[in-house]
Design a protein around this motif. Structure first.
Motif, PDB file in Angstrom:
ATOM      1  N   LEU A  95      34.629  54.734  51.066  1.00 36.89           N
ATOM      2  CA  LEU A  95      34.537  53.430  51.742  1.00 36.89           C
ATOM      3  C   LEU A  95      35.650  52.493  51.289  1.00 36.89           C
ATOM      4  CD1 LEU A  95      30.669  53.006  51.563  1.00 36.89           C
ATOM      5  CD2 LEU A  95      32.027  53.346  53.643  1.00 36.89           C
ATOM      6  N   ARG A  96      35.958  52.515  49.998  1.00 31.24           N
ATOM      7  CA  ARG A  96      37.035  51.660  49.474  1.00 31.24           C
ATOM      8  C   ARG A  96      38.364  52.040  50.109  1.00 31.24           C
ATOM      9  NH1 ARG A  96      40.644  52.425  45.695  1.00 31.24           N
ATOM     10  NH2 ARG A  96      39.634  54.223  44.714  1.00 31.24           N
ATOM     11  N   ASN A  97      38.647  53.328  50.168  1.00 29.52           N
ATOM     12  CA  ASN A  97      39.896  53.791  50.780  1.00 29.52           C
ATOM     13  C   ASN A  97      39.928  53.511  52.278  1.00 29.52           C
ATOM     14  OD1 ASN A  97      41.017  54.719  48.378  1.00 29.52           O
ATOM     15  ND2 ASN A  97      40.096  56.734  48.595  1.00 29.52           N
ATOM     16  N   GLU A  98      38.778  53.628  52.924  1.00 33.78           N
ATOM     17  CA  GLU A  98      38.691  53.344  54.360  1.00 33.78           C
ATOM     18  C   GLU A  98      39.074  51.896  54.664  1.00 33.78           C
ATOM     19  OE1 GLU A  98      35.603  55.137  57.390  1.00 33.78           O
ATOM     20  OE2 GLU A  98      34.719  53.417  56.360  1.00 33.78           O
ATOM     21  N   LYS A  99      38.749  51.005  53.724  1.00 33.83           N
ATOM     22  CA  LYS A  99      39.093  49.586  53.888  1.00 33.83           C
ATOM     23  C   LYS A  99      40.432  49.237  53.235  1.00 33.83           C
ATOM     24  CE  LYS A  99      34.636  47.717  54.819  1.00 33.83           C
ATOM     25  NZ  LYS A  99      34.648  46.888  55.989  1.00 33.83           N
ATOM     26  N   ASN A 100      41.147  50.255  52.770  1.00 31.29           N
ATOM     27  CA  ASN A 100      42.451  50.061  52.118  1.00 31.29           C
ATOM     28  C   ASN A 100      42.381  49.081  50.955  1.00 31.29           C
ATOM     29  OD1 ASN A 100      43.964  51.849  53.797  1.00 31.29           O
ATOM     30  ND2 ASN A 100      43.844  50.300  55.411  1.00 31.29           N
ATOM     31  N   LEU A 101      41.347  49.237  50.129  1.00 25.42           N
ATOM     32  CA  LEU A 101      41.170  48.379  48.964  1.00 25.42           C
ATOM     33  C   LEU A 101      41.503  49.152  47.696  1.00 25.42           C
ATOM     34  CD1 LEU A 101      37.674  46.802  49.783  1.00 25.42           C
ATOM     35  CD2 LEU A 101      39.894  45.656  49.916  1.00 25.42           C
ATOM     36  N   SER A 102      42.133  48.482  46.759  1.00 26.84           N
ATOM     37  CA  SER A 102      42.300  49.060  45.427  1.00 26.84           C
ATOM     38  C   SER A 102      41.008  48.830  44.652  1.00 26.84           C
ATOM     39  CB  SER A 102      43.464  48.382  44.701  1.00 26.84           C
ATOM     40  OG  SER A 102      43.141  47.030  44.428  1.00 26.84           O
ATOM     41  N   GLN A 103      40.870  49.508  43.524  1.00 31.20           N
ATOM     42  CA  GLN A 103      39.708  49.248  42.679  1.00 31.20           C
ATOM     43  C   GLN A 103      39.700  47.793  42.218  1.00 31.20           C
ATOM     44  OE1 GLN A 103      39.777  52.131  39.505  1.00 31.20           O
ATOM     45  NE2 GLN A 103      38.777  53.700  40.765  1.00 31.20           N
ATOM     46  N   GLU A 104      40.868  47.268  41.952  1.00 28.42           N
ATOM     47  CA  GLU A 104      40.951  45.873  41.510  1.00 28.42           C
ATOM     48  C   GLU A 104      40.500  44.918  42.613  1.00 28.42           C
ATOM     49  OE1 GLU A 104      44.036  42.829  39.296  1.00 28.42           O
ATOM     50  OE2 GLU A 104      44.645  44.890  39.676  1.00 28.42           O
ATOM     51  N   GLU A 105      40.919  45.172  43.838  1.00 24.88           N
ATOM     52  CA  GLU A 105      40.492  44.320  44.955  1.00 24.88           C
ATOM     53  C   GLU A 105      38.985  44.402  45.157  1.00 24.88           C
ATOM     54  OE1 GLU A 105      44.425  44.349  47.834  1.00 24.88           O
ATOM     55  OE2 GLU A 105      43.172  46.157  47.737  1.00 24.88           O
ATOM     56  N   LEU A 106      38.419  45.615  45.048  1.00 23.62           N
ATOM     57  CA  LEU A 106      36.975  45.758  45.167  1.00 23.62           C
ATOM     58  C   LEU A 106      36.266  45.055  44.021  1.00 23.62           C
ATOM     59  CD1 LEU A 106      34.573  46.883  46.714  1.00 23.62           C
ATOM     60  CD2 LEU A 106      34.872  49.045  45.466  1.00 23.62           C
ATOM     61  N   SER A 107      36.884  45.034  42.856  1.00 21.96           N
ATOM     62  CA  SER A 107      36.272  44.341  41.722  1.00 21.96           C
ATOM     63  C   SER A 107      36.178  42.831  41.977  1.00 21.96           C
ATOM     64  CB  SER A 107      37.029  44.624  40.426  1.00 21.96           C
ATOM     65  OG  SER A 107      38.234  43.895  40.351  1.00 21.96           O
ATOM     66  N   PHE A 108      37.179  42.262  42.645  1.00 20.91           N
ATOM     67  CA  PHE A 108      37.118  40.834  42.986  1.00 20.91           C
ATOM     68  C   PHE A 108      36.010  40.558  43.987  1.00 20.91           C
ATOM     69  CE2 PHE A 108      41.792  40.831  41.837  1.00 20.91           C
ATOM     70  CZ  PHE A 108      41.606  40.148  40.650  1.00 20.91           C
ATOM     71  N   ILE A 109      35.819  41.456  44.938  1.00 15.97           N
ATOM     72  CA  ILE A 109      34.791  41.280  45.971  1.00 15.97           C
ATOM     73  C   ILE A 109      33.385  41.405  45.368  1.00 15.97           C
ATOM     74  CG2 ILE A 109      33.803  42.277  48.084  1.00 15.97           C
ATOM     75  CD1 ILE A 109      36.720  43.144  48.787  1.00 15.97           C
ATOM     76  N   THR A 110      33.199  42.403  44.509  1.00 17.45           N
ATOM     77  CA  THR A 110      31.865  42.676  43.973  1.00 17.45           C
ATOM     78  C   THR A 110      31.530  41.886  42.712  1.00 17.45           C
ATOM     79  OG1 THR A 110      32.712  44.510  42.626  1.00 17.45           O
ATOM     80  CG2 THR A 110      31.874  45.051  44.855  1.00 17.45           C
ATOM     81  N   GLY A 111      32.548  41.486  41.973  1.00 13.93           N
ATOM     82  CA  GLY A 111      32.309  40.838  40.690  1.00 13.93           C
ATOM     83  C   GLY A 111      32.176  41.836  39.552  1.00 13.93           C
ATOM     84  N   PHE A 112      32.336  43.141  39.847  1.00  9.02           N
ATOM     85  CA  PHE A 112      32.278  44.180  38.824  1.00  9.02           C
ATOM     86  C   PHE A 112      33.673  44.380  38.242  1.00  9.02           C
ATOM     87  CE2 PHE A 112      28.900  46.132  41.760  1.00  9.02           C
ATOM     88  CZ  PHE A 112      27.888  45.391  41.178  1.00  9.02           C
ATOM     89  N   HIS A 113      33.726  44.805  37.006  1.00  5.33           N
ATOM     90  CA  HIS A 113      35.013  45.098  36.377  1.00  5.33           C
ATOM     91  C   HIS A 113      35.626  46.340  37.020  1.00  5.33           C
ATOM     92  CE1 HIS A 113      37.975  45.990  33.258  1.00  5.33           C
ATOM     93  NE2 HIS A 113      37.843  44.711  32.913  1.00  5.33           N
ATOM     94  N   ARG A 114      36.940  46.385  37.088  1.00  4.17           N
ATOM     95  CA  ARG A 114      37.649  47.504  37.707  1.00  4.17           C
ATOM     96  C   ARG A 114      37.306  48.831  37.035  1.00  4.17           C
ATOM     97  NH1 ARG A 114      41.403  50.383  36.091  1.00  4.17           N
ATOM     98  NH2 ARG A 114      42.004  48.984  34.420  1.00  4.17           N
ATOM     99  N   THR A 115      37.183  48.817  35.712  1.00  5.07           N
ATOM    100  CA  THR A 115      36.869  50.068  35.020  1.00  5.07           C
ATOM    101  C   THR A 115      35.450  50.549  35.347  1.00  5.07           C
ATOM    102  OG1 THR A 115      36.206  48.883  33.018  1.00  5.07           O
ATOM    103  CG2 THR A 115      38.491  49.645  33.139  1.00  5.07           C
ATOM    104  N   TYR A 116      34.535  49.626  35.581  1.00  5.13           N
ATOM    105  CA  TYR A 116      33.165  49.975  35.979  1.00  5.13           C
ATOM    106  C   TYR A 116      33.186  50.677  37.337  1.00  5.13           C
ATOM    107  CZ  TYR A 116      28.218  49.239  37.209  1.00  5.13           C
ATOM    108  OH  TYR A 116      26.905  49.403  37.588  1.00  5.13           O
ATOM    109  N   ILE A 117      33.974  50.160  38.266  1.00  4.25           N
ATOM    110  CA  ILE A 117      34.099  50.787  39.584  1.00  4.25           C
ATOM    111  C   ILE A 117      34.677  52.195  39.437  1.00  4.25           C
ATOM    112  CG2 ILE A 117      35.328  50.668  41.799  1.00  4.25           C
ATOM    113  CD1 ILE A 117      34.896  47.589  41.622  1.00  4.25           C
ATOM    114  N   GLY A 118      35.681  52.352  38.592  1.00  4.67           N
ATOM    115  CA  GLY A 118      36.250  53.669  38.344  1.00  4.67           C
ATOM    116  C   GLY A 118      35.221  54.640  37.779  1.00  4.67           C
ATOM    117  N   MET A 119      34.392  54.154  36.884  1.00  6.37           N
ATOM    118  CA  MET A 119      33.352  55.002  36.301  1.00  6.37           C
ATOM    119  C   MET A 119      32.325  55.415  37.351  1.00  6.37           C
ATOM    120  SD  MET A 119      32.842  53.057  32.669  1.00  6.37           S
ATOM    121  CE  MET A 119      31.731  54.239  31.934  1.00  6.37           C
TER     122      MET A 119
END
Length: 89
Positions: free
Chosen positions: A17-41
């Motif tokens: 879904l993240r790739n479908e929206k052309n978002l980086s993990q960092e961009e998704l972290s700003f949207i969700t409020g989660f840390h980028r490393t948490y998203i990676g995990m």
């Protein structure tokens, strides 16, 4: 372990879904409020996240929870026949 398999499938769904929206993990972290490393995990299947965090992802991707958990939409290999209940030893 089957539970690990499910975590990896959920992580694959989030990555899809993240790739479908052309978002980086960092961009998704700003949207969700989660840390980028948490998203990676999560994407690597290393975290078993809470229901409230699942809802945050659903909102971030503008999906209903059932749509977020529909692994078939990300070419998942998950099948309920593969799931086994945890047994007490």
């Amino acid at each position: 372990m089957v539970n690990q398999f499910i975590l990896k499938e959920f992580g694959n769904r989030i990555r899809f879904l993240r790739n479908e929206k052309n978002l980086s993990q960092e961009e998704l972290s700003f949207i969700t409020g989660f840390h980028r490393t948490y998203i990676g995990m999560i994407e690597r299947g290393e975290r078993n996240i809470s229901l409230t965090n699942i809802l945050v992802f659903a909102k971030a991707f503008e999906l209903h929870v059932d749509e977020l958990l529909d692994f078939r939409k990300s070419n998942s290999k998950l099948s309920f026949k593969d799931y086994q209940f945890k047994k007490d030893d």
